[in-house]
Design an enzyme around this catalytic site. Structure first.
Site, short mmCIF file in Angstrom:
data_model
loop_
_atom_site.label_atom_id
_atom_site.label_comp_id
_atom_site.label_asym_id
_atom_site.label_seq_id
_atom_site.Cartn_x
_atom_site.Cartn_y
_atom_site.Cartn_z
N GLU A 287 -3.17 45.17 47.63
CA GLU A 287 -3.45 45.92 46.40
C GLU A 287 -2.41 45.64 45.32
O GLU A 287 -2.69 45.76 44.13
CB GLU A 287 -3.49 47.43 46.70
N HIS A 308 -5.76 34.91 71.89
CA HIS A 308 -6.98 34.55 72.63
C HIS A 308 -8.21 34.65 71.74
O HIS A 308 -9.33 34.65 72.22
CB HIS A 308 -7.10 35.44 73.87
N LYS A 422 -16.55 51.78 43.13
CA LYS A 422 -16.78 53.22 42.95
C LYS A 422 -17.81 53.45 41.85
O LYS A 422 -18.70 54.30 41.98
CB LYS A 422 -15.47 53.91 42.56
O1 PA5 Z 1 -2.72 52.86 47.00
C1 PA5 Z 1 -3.57 53.46 46.39
O2 PA5 Z 1 -3.41 53.87 45.23
C2 PA5 Z 1 -4.92 53.76 47.01
O3 PA5 Z 1 -5.06 53.14 48.24
C3 PA5 Z 1 -5.08 55.25 47.20
O4 PA5 Z 1 -4.05 55.73 48.02
C4 PA5 Z 1 -6.44 55.58 47.81
O5 PA5 Z 1 -7.47 55.06 47.02
C5 PA5 Z 1 -6.61 57.08 47.95
O6 PA5 Z 1 -6.50 57.70 46.71
P1 PA5 Z 1 -6.29 59.24 46.59
O7 PA5 Z 1 -4.96 59.57 47.18
O8 PA5 Z 1 -6.32 59.51 45.11
O9 PA5 Z 1 -7.41 59.91 47.31
#
Ligand code: PA5
Length: 445
Positions: A287, A308, A422
Site C-alpha cells: 500500500e 514444496h 469501494k
Molecule cells: O492502511 C490502511 O489505511 C488501510 O489498510 C486501512 O487500515 C483499512 O482500509 C481499514 O480502514 P479503517 O480502519 O478506516 O476501517
C-alpha cells in the site's frame, strides 16, 4: 538486537552501489524528520515508540484485564491496517495449539471484519453461540463496510447473548476521536473507546491501540513490545551513520535491486508463527509503494512449507525476484530428534540433533541454492520470538518503508487506489449518495 545482512545480494549489487544511496537516504530521513515530504500529515508513527507513556500503556492493560476476565473469546473486528498488526504479533507469540485446549490462561482471539464471506460470518456466529465473548471494533474511518457489517452482527449477538449491560462492558471501540459511524455508535452505546491518532495511517498503526489493545488482551507484554520498537527507533534514527543504520541499508538495497529489474520481493520465514508478519509486511509495503505505476510487488512465503510449492518457481522461474529472509536465531523450546534402533525411515543421521538445526540447514541450503539460481538474498536475524524482538522488527520495517517510499519517489502514506473498488461496490449496492455512479456502472454491465 535484530540484524540485517546483505552480503548475499549477488553480483548485481556492489558495495559502491549501496554507498551511493547515502545522500538520497539522508534526504529521505530529513523529509521524515522535518515533515517536508509527501504525506507529511501521516508521520505520527515516526517517533511513536519513544513517545508512548506508561499511563497510556496502563490504561490499555486495565481494559485488557477486564476483557480477559469477562470473556472466553475476543473477536477483533477490523481489516487491513486495522487488524494485520495485532494478528501478526499475536500469532508470532502464541502457542500454536493452546486455543484448541479446554483450559487456557487467555481468551481465544479470533478475527472478523476482514472479509465478506457469508459462510465465514455464519460459522463465526455459530461458534460464538454458547461463548462468553467480547468484541474489539477497530476502524479509523469508522465506515469500512467489511468491518461495519461484521460488527453489526457481533453487536446484536453479544447483546442478545450477554444482555445490554454486559455487552457495554465487553465491546470496546478503537476509532477516530470524533468522526465515523464507529465513533457515533460507541458514544451512543457508552462503550469504552481508544483513539487512533489522526496522523497515523492504518498500516503504520500497530503500536497504537489498534495493535496494542488486542495484543494485551491476548496476554502479551505490550511494554516489552514498545521497548523493542523504541530501541529500534534509536538504531534507525536519522543521526545513525548510513552504513550502521539497518533501515537505511534495507531501503537502499531493495531500491537498487528494483532498479536492476528485480520487481518482486519475497519475504521468507522459516517459522510458521511468522505467517501473519508476512501478511502485515505485504500490506505495509504494497500500500505504501504500489502507485504511479511503480513499486516492488511484495510477495511472501512460509518455508520450508512453500519450498514444496513455490520453491520451483523461485529456483528456476523468471529472474525478477529477490528474497528477504527473516531468520529466528533461537527457538523458545528444545526438541531433539530421537534415535530409532530399526531406523526404518533412515533418519538416524539426524538422531540427537535439534529440530532447529535441521531447519537451519534447510535455510542455509536454500539460501545457497537460490543465490546460485540468481535470486539475491537479504537476511534479517531476530534473536527469538519475543515481544521485544517483534517490536524491533515492526519498527524496522516501518522506518525502512518510509525511507524506501521516498527513494522511489512516491507518497508512502496515502492509498488512493484502495477507493476504486469501494466506489464500484457502493454503486452496485445502491448506497445512498451513489445514484449517478449506479446508473453509470449498470450501463457497463
Ligand atoms: O492502511 C490502511 O489505511 C488501510 O489498510 C486501512 O487500515 C483499512 O482500509 C481499514 O480502514 P479503517 O480502519 O478506516 O476501517
Amino acid at each position: 538486537m535484530i540484524s540485517l545482512n546483505i552480503e548475499k545480494t549477488g553480483d548485481l549489487i556492489s558495495k559502491e552501489a549501496i554507498a551511493a544511496y547515502e545522500s538520497s537516504v539522508k534526504e529521505a530521513q530529513v523529509k521524515l524528520e522535518k515533515g517536508t515530504g509527501l504525506g507529511n500529515d501521516f508521520l505520527g508513527w515516526l517517533h511513536l515508540p519513544s513517545s508512548i507513556t506508561q499511563a497510556h500503556l496502563t490504561e490499555l492493560q486495565t481494559t485488557a484485564k477486564l476483557l480477559r476476565e469477562q470473556c472466553d473469546v475476543v473477536v477483533v473486528a477490523g481489516i487491513g491496517g486495522s487488524y494485520l498488526g495485532a494478528r501478526a504479533v499475536i500469532e508470532a507469540l502464541s502457542n500454536s495449539f493452546t486455543w484448541l485446549q479446554e483450559k487456557r490462561e487467555s481468551p481465544i482471539m479470533i478475527y472478523a471484519g476482514h472479509n465478506i464471506g457469508e459462510d465465514y460470518l455464519h460459522e463465526l456466529t455459530e461458534f460464538l453461540k454458547d461463548k462468553k465473548f467480547g468484541v474489539i471494533n477497530i476502524s479509523k474511518s469508522g465506515t469500512t463496510t467489511e468491518t461495519a457489517l461484521a460488527f453489526r452482527l457481533l453487536k446484536k449477538q453479544c447483546e442478545d447473548q450477554r444482555g445490554k449491560a454486559v455487552a457495554k462492558q465487553v465491546i470496546v471501540a478503537v476509532t477516530d476521536a470524533q468522526k465515523g459511524a464507529a465513533r457515533v455508535t460507541a458514544d451512543q452505546e457508552g462503550y469504552q473507546t481508544f483513539v487512533i491518532p489522526d496522523n497515523v495511517g492504518g498500516r503504520f498503526s500497530v503500536l497504537t491501540p489498534v495493535g496494542l489493545l488486542p495484543i494485551a488482551v491476548a496476554g502479551f507484554d505490550i511494554e516489552r513490545l514498545v521497548a523493542g520498537a523504541a530501541d529500534m527507533e534509536k538504531a534507525c534514527g536519522s543521526e545513525v551513520p548510513f552504513a550502521e543504520n539497518p533501515a537505511a541499508i534495507y531501503a537502499a538495497t531493495r531500491n537498487e535491486l528494483y532498479k536492476q529489474g528485480k520487481k518482486i520481493e519475497i519475504l521468507v520465514n522459516y517459522n510458521p508463527k511468522l505467517h501473519y508478519v508476512n501478511e502485515w509486511w505485504k500490506q505495509l509495503y504494497g500500500e505504501s509503494e504500489g502507485k504511479e505505476n511503480k513499486g516492488i510487488f511484495p510477495a511472501a512465503v512460509d518455508f520450508s512449507t512453500d519450498l514444496h510449492s513455490m520453491g520451483q518457481w523461485i529456483q528456476e522461474g523468471e529472474r525478477i525476484i529477490f528474497e528477504t529472509v527473516i531468520s529466528v536465531e533461537n527457538p523458545n523450546h528444545t526438541l531433539t530428534v530421537p534415535s530409532d534402533e530399526a531406523n526404518l525411515d533412515g533418519l538416524n543421521f539426524l538422531a540427537g540433533k535439534r529440530v532447529d538445526e535441521v531447519n537451519k540447514m534447510a535455510e542455509l541450503g536454500t539460501q545457497l541454492a537460490h543465490v546460485d539460481g540468481g535470486v539475491p538474498n537479504m537476511r534479517i536475524v531476530i534473536p527469538e520470538l519475543s515481544e521485544y524482538s517483534i517490536g524491533q522488527l515492526l519498527y524496522f520495517f516501518e522506518k525502512a518503508c518510509g525511507i524506501s517510499g521516498y527513494l522511489l519517489g512516491v507518497n508512502p502514506f496515502n492509498q488512493p487506489g484502495v477507493e476504486a473498488y469501494k466506489k464500484n461496490m457502493f454503486a452496485l449496492l445502491n448506497k445512498p449518495g451513489y445514484e449517478e455512479e449506479s446508473k453509470a456502472i449498470r450501463a457497463r454491465l
